[in-house]
Design a protein around this motif. Structure first.
Motif, mmCIF file in Angstrom:
data_model
loop_
_atom_site.group_PDB
_atom_site.id
_atom_site.type_symbol
_atom_site.label_atom_id
_atom_site.label_comp_id
_atom_site.label_asym_id
_atom_site.label_seq_id
_atom_site.Cartn_x
_atom_site.Cartn_y
_atom_site.Cartn_z
ATOM 1 N N LEU A 1 0.842 -1.195 0.000
ATOM 2 C CA LEU A 1 0.000 0.000 0.000
ATOM 3 C C LEU A 1 0.877 1.245 0.000
ATOM 4 C CD1 LEU A 1 -2.844 1.249 0.191
ATOM 5 C CD2 LEU A 1 -2.571 1.188 2.684
ATOM 6 N N SER A 2 0.679 2.087 -0.984
ATOM 7 C CA SER A 2 1.412 3.346 -1.088
ATOM 8 C C SER A 2 0.425 4.482 -0.885
ATOM 9 C CB SER A 2 2.077 3.446 -2.467
ATOM 10 O OG SER A 2 2.907 4.570 -2.545
ATOM 11 N N LEU A 3 0.726 5.380 0.056
ATOM 12 C CA LEU A 3 -0.146 6.512 0.371
ATOM 13 C C LEU A 3 0.647 7.796 0.303
ATOM 14 C CD1 LEU A 3 -0.944 4.472 3.350
ATOM 15 C CD2 LEU A 3 -2.902 5.342 2.139
ATOM 16 N N PHE A 4 -0.066 8.903 0.205
ATOM 17 C CA PHE A 4 0.565 10.214 0.229
ATOM 18 C C PHE A 4 0.016 10.971 1.426
ATOM 19 C CE2 PHE A 4 0.659 8.677 -4.058
ATOM 20 C CZ PHE A 4 1.967 8.919 -4.434
ATOM 21 N N ALA A 5 0.892 11.619 2.161
ATOM 22 C CA ALA A 5 0.471 12.401 3.319
ATOM 23 C C ALA A 5 0.967 13.827 3.153
ATOM 24 C CB ALA A 5 1.017 11.784 4.605
ATOM 25 N N ARG A 6 0.033 14.752 3.280
ATOM 26 C CA ARG A 6 0.388 16.170 3.302
ATOM 27 C C ARG A 6 0.497 16.564 4.769
ATOM 28 N NH1 ARG A 6 -3.905 19.283 0.756
ATOM 29 N NH2 ARG A 6 -5.257 17.587 1.383
ATOM 30 N N VAL A 7 1.602 17.216 5.115
ATOM 31 C CA VAL A 7 1.897 17.529 6.510
ATOM 32 C C VAL A 7 2.012 19.042 6.679
ATOM 33 C CG1 VAL A 7 3.521 17.167 8.417
ATOM 34 C CG2 VAL A 7 3.144 15.342 6.729
ATOM 35 N N TRP A 8 1.380 19.537 7.742
ATOM 36 C CA TRP A 8 1.504 20.941 8.118
ATOM 37 C C TRP A 8 2.263 21.023 9.439
ATOM 38 C CZ3 TRP A 8 -2.378 19.008 5.298
ATOM 39 C CH2 TRP A 8 -2.804 19.727 4.187
ATOM 40 N N PHE A 9 3.214 21.948 9.519
ATOM 41 C CA PHE A 9 4.026 22.133 10.724
ATOM 42 C C PHE A 9 3.369 23.145 11.656
ATOM 43 C CE2 PHE A 9 8.059 21.444 7.928
ATOM 44 C CZ PHE A 9 7.769 20.096 7.818
ATOM 45 N N LYS A 10 3.777 23.110 12.921
ATOM 46 C CA LYS A 10 3.299 24.085 13.896
ATOM 47 C C LYS A 10 3.903 25.458 13.642
ATOM 48 C CE LYS A 10 2.438 20.688 17.491
ATOM 49 N NZ LYS A 10 2.881 20.112 18.766
ATOM 50 N N ALA A 11 5.081 25.487 13.047
ATOM 51 C CA ALA A 11 5.754 26.744 12.693
ATOM 52 C C ALA A 11 6.594 26.482 11.450
ATOM 53 C CB ALA A 11 6.633 27.224 13.852
ATOM 54 N N GLN A 12 7.059 27.539 10.800
ATOM 55 C CA GLN A 12 7.837 27.378 9.573
ATOM 56 C C GLN A 12 9.303 27.747 9.753
ATOM 57 O OE1 GLN A 12 4.479 28.362 9.308
ATOM 58 N NE2 GLN A 12 4.168 26.322 8.514
ATOM 59 N N ASP A 13 9.805 27.764 10.967
ATOM 60 C CA ASP A 13 11.204 28.127 11.199
ATOM 61 C C ASP A 13 12.122 26.925 10.936
ATOM 62 O OD1 ASP A 13 11.839 26.810 14.053
ATOM 63 O OD2 ASP A 13 9.783 27.600 14.045
ATOM 64 N N ALA A 14 13.408 27.204 10.877
ATOM 65 C CA ALA A 14 14.404 26.174 10.548
ATOM 66 C C ALA A 14 14.429 25.055 11.590
ATOM 67 C CB ALA A 14 15.784 26.807 10.413
ATOM 68 N N ASP A 15 14.299 25.390 12.868
ATOM 69 C CA ASP A 15 14.332 24.356 13.913
ATOM 70 C C ASP A 15 13.174 23.373 13.762
ATOM 71 O OD1 ASP A 15 16.645 25.353 15.041
ATOM 72 O OD2 ASP A 15 15.592 26.511 16.593
ATOM 73 N N THR A 16 11.996 23.881 13.461
ATOM 74 C CA THR A 16 10.813 23.022 13.270
ATOM 75 C C THR A 16 11.009 22.098 12.073
ATOM 76 O OG1 THR A 16 9.393 24.732 14.206
ATOM 77 C CG2 THR A 16 8.316 23.042 12.880
ATOM 78 N N THR A 17 11.467 22.671 10.982
ATOM 79 C CA THR A 17 11.698 21.876 9.773
ATOM 80 C C THR A 17 12.779 20.835 10.012
ATOM 81 O OG1 THR A 17 11.031 23.734 8.400
ATOM 82 C CG2 THR A 17 12.288 21.998 7.316
ATOM 83 N N ASN A 18 13.875 21.225 10.626
ATOM 84 C CA ASN A 18 14.965 20.280 10.909
ATOM 85 C C ASN A 18 14.518 19.168 11.842
ATOM 86 O OD1 ASN A 18 16.716 21.693 9.279
ATOM 87 N ND2 ASN A 18 17.588 22.878 10.961
ATOM 88 N N HIS A 19 13.733 19.493 12.860
ATOM 89 C CA HIS A 19 13.223 18.471 13.773
ATOM 90 C C HIS A 19 12.392 17.450 13.008
ATOM 91 C CE1 HIS A 19 10.407 16.728 16.713
ATOM 92 N NE2 HIS A 19 11.480 16.721 17.492
ATOM 93 N N PHE A 20 11.532 17.947 12.119
ATOM 94 C CA PHE A 20 10.686 17.059 11.321
ATOM 95 C C PHE A 20 11.527 16.174 10.401
ATOM 96 C CE2 PHE A 20 8.436 16.199 7.354
ATOM 97 C CZ PHE A 20 7.341 15.498 7.831
ATOM 98 N N THR A 21 12.442 16.776 9.645
ATOM 99 C CA THR A 21 13.222 15.988 8.685
ATOM 100 C C THR A 21 14.101 14.957 9.387
ATOM 101 O OG1 THR A 21 14.929 17.708 8.545
ATOM 102 C CG2 THR A 21 13.184 17.749 6.877
ATOM 103 N N ASN A 22 14.638 15.293 10.548
ATOM 104 C CA ASN A 22 15.443 14.321 11.301
ATOM 105 C C ASN A 22 14.590 13.141 11.764
ATOM 106 O OD1 ASN A 22 17.824 15.738 10.973
ATOM 107 N ND2 ASN A 22 17.564 16.891 12.870
ATOM 108 N N ALA A 23 13.369 13.410 12.200
ATOM 109 C CA ALA A 23 12.481 12.331 12.640
ATOM 110 C C ALA A 23 12.081 11.442 11.466
ATOM 111 C CB ALA A 23 11.238 12.921 13.309
ATOM 112 N N ILE A 24 11.774 12.046 10.325
ATOM 113 C CA ILE A 24 11.326 11.299 9.145
ATOM 114 C C ILE A 24 12.417 10.378 8.618
ATOM 115 C CG2 ILE A 24 10.750 11.626 6.683
ATOM 116 C CD1 ILE A 24 8.371 11.951 8.593
ATOM 117 N N ARG A 25 13.668 10.818 8.681
ATOM 118 C CA ARG A 25 14.776 9.998 8.159
ATOM 119 C C ARG A 25 14.855 8.629 8.839
ATOM 120 N NH1 ARG A 25 17.652 15.164 7.982
ATOM 121 N NH2 ARG A 25 17.940 15.674 5.787
ATOM 122 N N ASP A 26 14.366 8.530 10.076
ATOM 123 C CA ASP A 26 14.427 7.267 10.822
ATOM 124 C C ASP A 26 13.197 6.384 10.632
ATOM 125 O OD1 ASP A 26 16.916 7.972 11.863
ATOM 126 O OD2 ASP A 26 16.027 8.967 13.606
#
Length: 152
Positions: free
Chosen positions: A65-90
């Protein structure tokens, strides 16, 4: 690196079959085997060819099963984005992650066995990432085209 027509023929053939024998590849490229192998090595060294992989049938390995998820962040700053991308990589279920310009902040392609396993992944992992405000899931009804080959 500037690609000529021979390089493009080599790359097209390798995109079709990464295990093609050098003799066959040389024939398709219009070269003799030794210069063909030299060109392939140059393309690898230049990073044009990043790596060789096996493309698996997801349904036969429990990831059909292949799905697509659109994700919205709580904020658009670099720390928020980096936190998300680091979590997703794992998360092995996430096979593609794109930080977006537009309505959503990230677009993910996720593979799982079925909807129940996606629901668990969504509840236990994806929505527990601290920087995630909301997730909207899109379920494709049919895959019309899926390719890894780039147009050359």
């Amino acid at each position: 690196m500037k690609l000529d027509n021979i390089d493009k023929r080599i790359l097209r053939a390798l995109q079709r079959d990464g295990r093609i024998q050098n003799v066959q590849l040389a024939r398709e490229a219009g070269l003799s085997p030794s210069p063909c192998l030299r060109r392939v090595r140059l393309l690898e060294e230049a990073g044009v060819i990043k790596r060789y992989v096996a493309v698996l049938d997801g349904a036969k390995v429990g990831a059909g099963l292949s799905l697509f998820a659109r994700v919205w962040f709580k904020a658009q700053d670099a720390d928020t984005t980096n936190h998300f991308t680091n979590a997703i990589r794992d998360m092995p279920e996430v096979v593609e992650c794109h930080i977006m310009a537009g309505e959503c902040d990230a677009l993910l392609r996720i593979v799982t066995a079925d909807l129940a396993s996606y629901r668990r992944f969504h509840a236990d992992q994806l929505t527990r990432i601290e920087s995630v405000q909301s997730v909207k899931t899109e379920v494709p009804m049919e895959t019309v085209k899926l390719t890894h080959a780039l147009p050359l």
